[in-house]
Design an enzyme around this catalytic site. Structure first.
Site, short mmCIF file in Angstrom:
data_model
loop_
_atom_site.label_atom_id
_atom_site.label_comp_id
_atom_site.label_asym_id
_atom_site.label_seq_id
_atom_site.Cartn_x
_atom_site.Cartn_y
_atom_site.Cartn_z
N CYS A 13 1.07 -0.86 -0.10
CA CYS A 13 0.37 0.28 0.10
C CYS A 13 0.42 1.28 -0.23
CB CYS A 13 -1.13 -0.13 1.48
SG CYS A 13 -2.04 1.79 1.60
N CYS A 66 -0.03 3.98 2.62
CA CYS A 66 0.88 3.21 3.94
C CYS A 66 1.72 4.31 4.12
CB CYS A 66 0.06 2.07 3.95
SG CYS A 66 -1.46 1.01 3.49
#
Length: 317
Positions: A77, A80
Site C-alpha cells: 500500500c 500507507c
C-alpha cells in the site's frame, strides 16, 4: 461519532479463530516459517507492532488507561507508507499521551477480516480505541499538518463527550503500564492467549464462585461461552439458515451469536426480541434466556442493553 465496542477478552476474533489458524498453518507449511518482519516496522516505546494474538493486550486492555490509534496497513500500500511515518512521528512527539499500534493486515488475517466487517474496504485506515471502544477515525493518507489537526480535534471531541478524561500534566501513563491483575484473571488471560477456552472458562468460574457479583468475571465468562458456541459455526450458513427458518429458535440463537461476534449487537438483540415475540412455550423461554445471557457481554448501563430490555418487556407483555 460512530463507534463499535471492543470486548474485553478477545471477542473480536472469535468467529474467525479457526479459519485464521488454518491459514496461518498453511503459510507456515508452505513458507517454512512465519512471515518476515515487514520493512519499515515501527520502533520506539510509543509505537508497537500488533498481531492477531497480541491485539487484546496491546490495544484493548491498554486503551483502558491510554488512547490507542490503530494503523491498518500493508506492505503493498503506497499511501500507507506516506501516512505511517507521520503517525509514528506524532506518536513519538506525544510521548505517551497516546500509543500507535500498527497492524499489517496481510500478516494478521483475523484483524484484516474484522476491519472489513466494520465496512472498511480500503487502507490506510486508522481507528482510535479508547476505554475499550473503537472509533473509526481516518480513511486514507493526508499531509502531516492535516493529520496532526485531526488527532487534536479527535481528542478534544472525546474529552467534551466525557469519553477521554483530562489528565493532569506530568501524570500521563507510561506505555504498557497496567494495574496488577488478580492471579485468577491472569490465568484466564494466559489461557485465552493459548486458545484454551476451557481453561479460561474454569478460571472465570472460580472467580464467580468466590464473588458471584464480580461483573468483570461475568463478562469474561460470557465471552468465553460465546466463543465456545460459535467456533464450530459457519457464520454465513448460520445467518442464511436463520433467514430461511424464522420460526426455528435455535437457528435464531446461533445467528444472534454470529452477529454478536461480528459487532452487530443491535441486530443480535433485535433478532432475539423478535424470536420471543413470535415464539411460545419453551421456544419463547429459550430465546428470552439467551438474550439475557448476551446482555452479560456489555456493561449494564450500555444504551443498547437498555433498549433491548425495553423491547423484551414489550414482547413478553
Amino acid at each position: 461519532m460512530p463507534s463499535r465496542d471492543f470486548s474485553l477478552h478477545g471477542a473480536i476474533d472469535l468467529g474467525a479463530r479457526q479459519a485464521a489458524a488454518r491459514k496461518q498453518q498453511e503459510r507456515r507449511t508452505q513458507g517454512g516459517g512465519g512471515a518476515a518482519p515487514a520493512a519499515g516496522a515501527p520502533g520506539g516505546p510509543y509505537v508497537v507492532d500488533v498481531t492477531d494474538q497480541t491485539f487484546n493486550t496491546e490495544v484493548v486492555e491498554r486503551s483502558q488507561s491510554v488512547p490507542v490509534l490503530v494503523d491498518f496497513w500493508a506492505e503493498w500500500c503506497g499511501p500507507c507508507k506516506q501516512l505511517g511515518p507521520i503517525l509514528e512521528k506524532l506518536a513519538t512527539e506525544a510521548a505517551g499521551k497516546w500509543i500507535l499500534a500498527k497492524v499489517d493486515i496481510d500478516a494478521n488475517p483475523q484483524l484484516g477480516a474484522y476491519m472489513q466487517q466494520m465496512g472498511v474496504r480500503g487502507i490506510p485506515f486508522v481507528a482510535a480505541v479508547v476505554a475499550g471502544q473503537l472509533l473509526p477515525f481516518l480513511n486514507g493518507a493526508a499531509p502531516e499538518p492535516q493529520v496532526r489537526q485531526a488527532i487534536d480535534q479527535l481528542f478534544d471531541a472525546l474529552r467534551k463527550e466525557g469519553i477521554l478524561p483530562d489528565a493532569p500534566e506530568g501524570e500521563q501513563p507510561a506505555p504498557g503500564a497496567e494495574a496488577p491483575a488478580e492471579p485468577v484473571f491472569s490465568e484466564a488471560e494466559e489461557a485465552l492467549q493459548r486458545g484454551d477456552l476451557d481453561g479460561a472458562k474454569a478460571a472465570f468460574e472460580r472467580v464467580l464462585a468466590a464473588d458471584p457479583r464480580d461483573d468483570q468475571a461475568k463478562q469474561g465468562l460470557a465471552l468465553v461461552e460465546l466463543s465456545l458456541r460459535v467456533r464450530s459455526l459457519d457464520p454465513e450458513r448460520a445467518l442464511q439458515e436463520a433467514d430461511e427458518k424464522p420460526g426455528d429458535v435455535q437457528a435464531q440463537i446461533s445467528a444472534a451469536d454470529v452477529e454478536m461476534v461480528s459487532g452487530r449487537i443491535d441486530d443480535a438483540f433485535d433478532r432475539l426480541v423478535g424470536a420471543v415475540r413470535r415464539g411460545a412455550g419453551d421456544d419463547r423461554d429459550a430465546a428470552r434466556k439467551h438474550l439475557l445471557s448476551l446482555f452479560e457481554l456489555l456493561p449494564p448501563d450500555d444504551p443498547r442493553v437498555g433498549k433491548a430490555r425495553r423491547g423484551l418487556q414489550s414482547a413478553l407483555f
